[in-house]
Motif scaffolding. Structure first.
Motif, mmCIF file in Angstrom:
data_model
loop_
_atom_site.group_PDB
_atom_site.id
_atom_site.type_symbol
_atom_site.label_atom_id
_atom_site.label_comp_id
_atom_site.label_asym_id
_atom_site.label_seq_id
_atom_site.Cartn_x
_atom_site.Cartn_y
_atom_site.Cartn_z
ATOM 1 N N LEU A 1 15.252 -63.982 9.702
ATOM 2 C CA LEU A 1 15.641 -62.760 10.416
ATOM 3 C C LEU A 1 14.413 -61.906 10.724
ATOM 4 O O LEU A 1 14.231 -61.434 11.859
ATOM 5 N N VAL A 2 13.531 -61.751 9.726
ATOM 6 C CA VAL A 2 12.333 -60.919 9.915
ATOM 7 C C VAL A 2 11.438 -61.531 10.993
ATOM 8 O O VAL A 2 10.920 -60.823 11.864
ATOM 9 N N GLN A 3 11.279 -62.847 10.949
ATOM 10 C CA GLN A 3 10.411 -63.473 11.943
ATOM 11 C C GLN A 3 11.007 -63.383 13.342
ATOM 12 O O GLN A 3 10.285 -63.209 14.321
ATOM 13 N N ALA A 4 12.335 -63.503 13.422
ATOM 14 C CA ALA A 4 12.988 -63.390 14.733
ATOM 15 C C ALA A 4 12.773 -61.997 15.312
ATOM 16 O O ALA A 4 12.490 -61.845 16.507
ATOM 17 N N ILE A 5 12.888 -60.982 14.456
ATOM 18 C CA ILE A 5 12.664 -59.610 14.919
ATOM 19 C C ILE A 5 11.209 -59.434 15.342
ATOM 20 O O ILE A 5 10.899 -58.854 16.384
ATOM 21 N N PHE A 6 10.304 -59.975 14.523
ATOM 22 C CA PHE A 6 8.878 -59.871 14.826
ATOM 23 C C PHE A 6 8.552 -60.540 16.157
ATOM 24 O O PHE A 6 7.850 -59.981 17.006
ATOM 25 N N GLY B 1 10.613 -61.146 18.531
ATOM 26 C CA GLY B 1 11.249 -60.408 19.613
ATOM 27 C C GLY B 1 10.435 -59.205 20.027
ATOM 28 O O GLY B 1 10.277 -58.929 21.224
ATOM 29 N N LEU B 2 9.907 -58.492 19.036
ATOM 30 C CA LEU B 2 9.094 -57.318 19.339
ATOM 31 C C LEU B 2 7.841 -57.700 20.104
ATOM 32 O O LEU B 2 7.375 -56.972 20.967
ATOM 33 N N LYS B 3 7.283 -58.817 19.777
ATOM 34 C CA LYS B 3 6.058 -59.257 20.461
ATOM 35 C C LYS B 3 6.360 -59.970 21.764
ATOM 36 O O LYS B 3 5.455 -60.285 22.532
ATOM 37 N N SER B 4 7.666 -60.226 21.989
ATOM 38 C CA SER B 4 8.075 -60.954 23.200
ATOM 39 C C SER B 4 7.291 -62.248 23.348
ATOM 40 O O SER B 4 6.847 -62.619 24.432
ATOM 41 N N SER B 5 7.106 -62.899 22.196
ATOM 42 C CA SER B 5 6.322 -64.128 22.213
ATOM 43 C C SER B 5 7.229 -65.313 22.461
ATOM 44 O O SER B 5 8.281 -65.440 21.877
#
Length: 325
Positions: free
Chosen positions: A165-170, A172-176
């Motif tokens: 979950l944390v990595q998905a949010i991360f 997503g924030l970076k739009s990577s």
């Protein structure tokens, strides 16, 4: 009498209801775990590469232990080695370089997996003073975690729901759109030049101080442990090659670095141990005086590929692997 019977019946009903609630909760929990297990096995749940250094090390080790790979080449070492992306070297390459760790932990993992043949590239420099990561080894090789993680991949670090979950949010924030699934992020070249200059100057200043007697003894003691590990791995049939990564010339030419290189030469003499020849002289660039920037890490990976996988070399008694001046 009637009131007492009524209370008793009420208590019994309440107790039965509570038991049913517990069973229901357990059943729902088991169903959720079963569902998660199926999703992991089917590859629906994306594996993470870890959200911190310790997790990345554990995931790397677990992938190797539980993945049953048949590598041609394995790298063990510290974060210097970890900065090299295995796929840039080639297929069937495993990088067990541990950020914050050293070669001892990687050697111990390879030893326990009892490989019969492969080239094992062992980073040898001042990082060998770091001790074996016993906590990481216990998290994999103690019977309970080992067999539970072996048969239930969802219990491995890479499938921890919170981390996913944390990595998905991360991400997503970076739009990577790009995700490195089996290696830590490479050293970025987007560092601040002024900050790097300051860090480099401090590192050079620190390394102009010679090693104390205690520091020298620590390195020699660590070398003794590694030699024992290497001897056991050689009995398994692995080809062991020692190496040190190139770095900034200013750092490599400091008093301390030259002293360390001399100790390593004495502890691992070239007439007894096989050393990887140094790459062609180049102004290697690092982000902090030690870790190669991503472009140079890739260039070094290509050097390893050409040297070890395309035309494996055989150089008895070469003079070591430090950067050519």
């Amino acid at each position: 009498m009637s009131l007492s019977t009524s209370n008793s019946e009420t208590d019994s009903v309440n107790s039965t209801s509570e038991i049913h609630s517990i069973y229901r909760a357990i059943g729902i929990g088991l169903l959720l775990l079963l569902g998660y297990h199926v999703l992991v096995k089917q590859g629906v749940v994306p594996a993470t590469s870890g959200i911190n250094q310790a997790q990345r090390n554990v995931i790397k080790a677990q992938k190797y232990v539980y993945g049953n790979p048949s590598p041609k080449l394995i790298l063990v070492g510290s974060s210097l080695t970890a900065s090299i992306t295995a796929k840039h070297i080639g297929n069937h390459v495993i990088n067990l370089g541990m950020a914050g760790g050293s070669s001892q932990t990687g050697l111990e993992i390879v030893k326990r997996e009892k490989l019969k043949s492969a080239i094992l590239l062992v980073e040898i420099n001042e990082t060998i003073e770091r001790q074996l990561d016993q906590q990481l080894l216990d998290s994999i090789y103690k019977p309970m975690p080992h067999f539970s993680q072996l048969y239930f991949p969802m219990l491995r670090q890479e499938y921890k729901p919170v981390d996913i979950l944390v990595q998905a949010i991360f991400n997503g924030l970076k739009s990577s759109q790009k995700e490195e699934k089996d290696e830590p992020p490479a050293q970025t070249e987007n560092f601040n030049p002024k900050l790097k200059e300051k860090v480099l100057a401090q590192k050079i200043s620190d390394k102009m101080q010679p090693l104390s007697e205690d520091e020298q003894q620590t390195l020699k003691s660590a070398a003794k442990s590694i030699k024992t590990q290497i001897a056991e791995l050689q009995k398994q049939g692995l080809r062991i090659i020692l190496y040190d990564l190139p770095g900034e010339k200013q750092v490599k030419n400091t008093i301390q670095e030259k002293q360390i290189q001399q100790i390593m030469r004495e502890e691992f003499p070239a007439d007894t141990y096989e050393w990887l020849p140094a790459p062609t002289s180049k102004n290697w660039v690092t982000s902090d005086g030690s870790h190669l920037v991503s472009s140079d890490a890739q260039a070094y990976a290509v050097f390893l590929r050409d040297k070890l996988l395309k035309t494996p070399f055989s150089v008895p008694g070469n003079t070591g692997t430090t950067q050519q001046e």
